[in-house]
Enzyme design. Structure first.
Site, PDB file in Angstrom:
ATOM      1  N   ALA A  13     -45.515  -8.433  43.125  1.00 23.38           N
ATOM      2  CA  ALA A  13     -44.506  -7.548  43.317  1.00 23.38           C
ATOM      3  C   ALA A  13     -43.041  -7.811  42.738  1.00 23.38           C
ATOM      4  O   ALA A  13     -41.896  -7.072  43.016  1.00 23.38           O
ATOM      5  CB  ALA A  13     -44.375  -6.903  44.629  1.00 23.38           C
ATOM      6  N   SER A 150     -57.789  -2.884  33.702  1.00 20.51           N
ATOM      7  CA  SER A 150     -57.179  -2.848  32.381  1.00 20.51           C
ATOM      8  C   SER A 150     -57.902  -2.139  31.395  1.00 20.51           C
ATOM      9  O   SER A 150     -59.057  -2.357  31.418  1.00 20.51           O
ATOM     10  CB  SER A 150     -56.659  -4.258  32.010  1.00 20.51           C
ATOM     11  OG  SER A 150     -56.220  -4.215  30.587  1.00 20.51           O
ATOM     12  N   TYR A 162     -59.177 -12.720  30.340  1.00 19.54           N
ATOM     13  CA  TYR A 162     -58.584 -11.581  30.789  1.00 19.54           C
ATOM     14  C   TYR A 162     -59.773 -10.358  30.854  1.00 19.54           C
ATOM     15  O   TYR A 162     -59.919  -9.897  31.933  1.00 19.54           O
ATOM     16  CB  TYR A 162     -57.481 -11.293  29.973  1.00 19.54           C
ATOM     17  CG  TYR A 162     -56.750 -10.189  30.627  1.00 19.54           C
ATOM     18  CD1 TYR A 162     -55.833 -10.069  31.464  1.00 19.54           C
ATOM     19  CD2 TYR A 162     -56.613  -8.983  30.207  1.00 19.54           C
ATOM     20  CE1 TYR A 162     -54.777  -9.214  32.149  1.00 19.54           C
ATOM     21  CE2 TYR A 162     -55.767  -7.763  30.662  1.00 19.54           C
ATOM     22  CZ  TYR A 162     -54.996  -8.051  31.627  1.00 19.54           C
ATOM     23  OH  TYR A 162     -54.174  -7.108  31.891  1.00 19.54           O
ATOM     24  N   LYS A 166     -61.091  -8.220  34.321  1.00 22.91           N
ATOM     25  CA  LYS A 166     -60.647  -6.845  34.461  1.00 22.91           C
ATOM     26  C   LYS A 166     -62.027  -6.048  34.535  1.00 22.91           C
ATOM     27  O   LYS A 166     -61.892  -4.930  35.115  1.00 22.91           O
ATOM     28  CB  LYS A 166     -59.795  -6.380  33.262  1.00 22.91           C
ATOM     29  CG  LYS A 166     -58.371  -7.043  33.461  1.00 22.91           C
ATOM     30  CD  LYS A 166     -57.656  -6.894  34.824  1.00 22.91           C
ATOM     31  CE  LYS A 166     -56.330  -7.455  35.079  1.00 22.91           C
ATOM     32  NZ  LYS A 166     -55.696  -7.167  36.096  1.00 22.91           N
ATOM     33  N   ILE A 195     -48.412  -0.942  28.903  1.00 26.44           N
ATOM     34  CA  ILE A 195     -47.424  -0.464  29.628  1.00 26.44           C
ATOM     35  C   ILE A 195     -46.200  -1.200  29.500  1.00 26.44           C
ATOM     36  O   ILE A 195     -46.192  -2.455  29.447  1.00 26.44           O
ATOM     37  CB  ILE A 195     -48.003  -0.436  31.374  1.00 26.44           C
ATOM     38  CG1 ILE A 195     -49.172   0.544  31.427  1.00 26.44           C
ATOM     39  CG2 ILE A 195     -46.597   0.256  32.100  1.00 26.44           C
ATOM     40  CD1 ILE A 195     -49.246   1.862  30.824  1.00 26.44           C
TER      41      ILE A 195
HETATM   42  P1  NAD Z   1     -46.014  -8.914  35.102  1.00 26.97           P
HETATM   43  O1  NAD Z   1     -46.587 -10.178  34.427  1.00 26.97           O
HETATM   44  O2  NAD Z   1     -44.812  -8.241  34.603  1.00 26.97           O
HETATM   45  O3  NAD Z   1     -45.929  -9.247  36.371  1.00 26.97           O
HETATM   46  C1  NAD Z   1     -47.007  -9.831  37.199  1.00 26.97           C
HETATM   47  C2  NAD Z   1     -46.621 -10.590  38.566  1.00 26.97           C
HETATM   48  O4  NAD Z   1     -47.706 -11.162  39.054  1.00 26.97           O
HETATM   49  C3  NAD Z   1     -45.395 -11.476  38.361  1.00 26.97           C
HETATM   50  O5  NAD Z   1     -44.368 -11.175  39.322  1.00 26.97           O
HETATM   51  C4  NAD Z   1     -46.123 -12.761  38.617  1.00 26.97           C
HETATM   52  O6  NAD Z   1     -45.157 -13.681  39.242  1.00 26.97           O
HETATM   53  C5  NAD Z   1     -47.289 -12.333  39.658  1.00 26.97           C
HETATM   54  N1  NAD Z   1     -48.221 -13.456  39.776  1.00 26.97           N
HETATM   55  C6  NAD Z   1     -48.757 -14.139  38.870  1.00 26.97           C
HETATM   56  N2  NAD Z   1     -49.586 -14.905  39.413  1.00 26.97           N
HETATM   57  C7  NAD Z   1     -49.532 -14.822  40.685  1.00 26.97           C
HETATM   58  C8  NAD Z   1     -50.234 -15.620  41.698  1.00 26.97           C
HETATM   59  N3  NAD Z   1     -51.085 -16.534  41.604  1.00 26.97           N
HETATM   60  N4  NAD Z   1     -49.976 -15.160  42.952  1.00 26.97           N
HETATM   61  C9  NAD Z   1     -49.198 -14.203  43.277  1.00 26.97           C
HETATM   62  N5  NAD Z   1     -48.273 -13.508  42.204  1.00 26.97           N
HETATM   63  C10 NAD Z   1     -48.609 -13.799  40.988  1.00 26.97           C
HETATM   64  O7  NAD Z   1     -47.153  -8.187  34.603  1.00 26.97           O
HETATM   65  P2  NAD Z   1     -47.410  -6.345  34.721  1.00 26.97           P
HETATM   66  O8  NAD Z   1     -47.577  -5.687  33.313  1.00 26.97           O
HETATM   67  O9  NAD Z   1     -46.569  -6.011  35.773  1.00 26.97           O
HETATM   68  O10 NAD Z   1     -49.184  -6.529  35.315  1.00 26.97           O
HETATM   69  C11 NAD Z   1     -49.379  -6.309  36.483  1.00 26.97           C
HETATM   70  C12 NAD Z   1     -51.079  -5.997  36.775  1.00 26.97           C
HETATM   71  O11 NAD Z   1     -51.149  -4.875  35.759  1.00 26.97           O
HETATM   72  C13 NAD Z   1     -51.720  -7.140  36.223  1.00 26.97           C
HETATM   73  O12 NAD Z   1     -52.830  -7.387  36.912  1.00 26.97           O
HETATM   74  C14 NAD Z   1     -52.018  -6.777  34.681  1.00 26.97           C
HETATM   75  O13 NAD Z   1     -53.059  -7.623  34.297  1.00 26.97           O
HETATM   76  C15 NAD Z   1     -52.339  -5.432  34.827  1.00 26.97           C
HETATM   77  N6  NAD Z   1     -52.186  -4.569  33.815  1.00 26.97           N
HETATM   78  C16 NAD Z   1     -50.970  -4.596  32.974  1.00 26.97           C
HETATM   79  C17 NAD Z   1     -50.853  -3.930  31.844  1.00 26.97           C
HETATM   80  C18 NAD Z   1     -49.510  -3.852  30.952  1.00 26.97           C
HETATM   81  O14 NAD Z   1     -49.623  -3.181  30.122  1.00 26.97           O
HETATM   82  N7  NAD Z   1     -48.506  -4.134  31.446  1.00 26.97           N
HETATM   83  C19 NAD Z   1     -51.930  -3.240  31.267  1.00 26.97           C
HETATM   84  C20 NAD Z   1     -53.290  -3.335  31.840  1.00 26.97           C
HETATM   85  C21 NAD Z   1     -53.276  -3.810  33.251  1.00 26.97           C
END
Ligand code: NAD
Length: 252
Positions: A13, A150, A162, A166, A195
């Site tokens: 978060a 994802s 990854y 997913k 995103i």
């Molecule tokens: P991000 O990297 O901006 O944020 C991820 C957060 O997870 C960070 O605050 C990080 O510190 C935290 N984190 C990482 N390892 C951790 C751990 N071991 N314990 C607790 N917290 C941890 O990523 P995002 O883009 O916000 O992605 C969020 C989710 O959405 C992820 O699961 C990602 O795989 C998925 N996702 C993102 C996208 C995209 O395009 N951004 C697309 C598909 C899926």
């Protein structure tokens, strides 16, 4: 499910999607247990959420660590008296081809990069999901679990690690929904496309432009558009065991 006054555990978060979910849920008067490894950034998110008079607390936890996750759910239950929703969102990438040749030399994805992604994205989701369900069963109450999968779950170049996580998260969603429906617990997932978060900002600019050209809507998604899918899952009591694809029409 009504959102107001419900207790949400949101992992990852401190930034990106998790931060947007927290702020959008705060605006709907949800109570928030926000989880991340990045304590400083997480506390800033808690501050922005608390400004709207919402009860929000931070928990510095590594979701891949079993004892930390067990302690997290015990603590959240103590602090808030209950728990209603888990958003299993924390995730990382460590991209690379499984094997390639560069300058005549073989390079391969390291076991460390494989394991790191499995640990956070798959094991972390499993551990948080398991402890969340334990709390609901102990308290004999219903609830909702939302997993973040994802578009890459169908197989994406450079993402063996990854993609495996997913796809696993998507199929665990179906399994958990079948297992938990008898307790009045729903489980859904969202499979976002690309995103506009810090995770996507880390992609090389020329590569990102090529990706955008492939997206039918010709743009990245906005985190608020994924929040919209979260609200749909929360508010539709007949939704369980399925994955919402929100990706601008992209197929990879
Ligand atoms: P991000 O990297 O901006 O944020 C991820 C957060 O997870 C960070 O605050 C990080 O510190 C935290 N984190 C990482 N390892 C951790 C751990 N071991 N314990 C607790 N917290 C941890 O990523 P995002 O883009 O916000 O992605 C969020 C989710 O959405 C992820 O699961 C990602 O795989 C998925 N996702 C993102 C996208 C995209 O395009 N951004 C697309 C598909 C899926």
């Amino acid at each position: 499910m009504e959102i107001e006054n419900k207790v949400f555990v949101i992992t990852g978060a401190a930034q990106g999607l998790g931060k947007t979910f927290a702020q959008d849920l705060a605006a709907r008067n949800a109570r928030l247990a926000l989880v991340d490894v990045n304590k400083e950034a997480l506390e800033q998110v808690v501050d922005t959420c608390s400004k709207s008079d919402i009860e929000a607390r931070s928990y510095q936890v590594n979701v891949a660590d079993e004892s930390e996750v067990e302690a997290l759910f015990n603590q959240v239950s103590k602090d808030f008296g209950t728990v209603d929703v888990l958003i299993n969102n924390a995730g990382i990438t460590r991209d690379g081809l499984i094997a390639r040749i560069k300058d005549g030399e073989i390079r391969k994805m390291s076991l460390a990069n494989w394991q790191a992604v499995i640990d956070v994205n798959l094991t972390g989701s499993f551990l948080c999901g398991r402890e969340f369900f334990v709390k609901l069963l102990e308290q004999k109450k219903s609830g909702v679990c939302i997993n973040i999968s994802s578009i890459s779950r169908s197989g994406n170049q450079g993402q063996s690690n990854y993609t495996a996580t997913k796809a696993g998260v998507a199929e665990m969603t179906v399994t958990w929904a079948k297992e938990m429906a008898r307790h009045g617990i729903r489980v859904g997932a969202i499979a976002p496309g690309y995103i506009n978060t810090e995770m996507v900002a880390a992609i090389r600019e020329d590569v990102k432009q090529k990706i955008i050209e492939q997206i039918p809507t010709r743009r990245l998604g906005d985190p608020s558009e994924i929040s919209h899918s979260v609200f749909y899952i929360l508010e539709n009591d007949y939704f369980t065991g399925r994955i919402i694809e929100c990706d601008g029409g992209l197929r990879i």
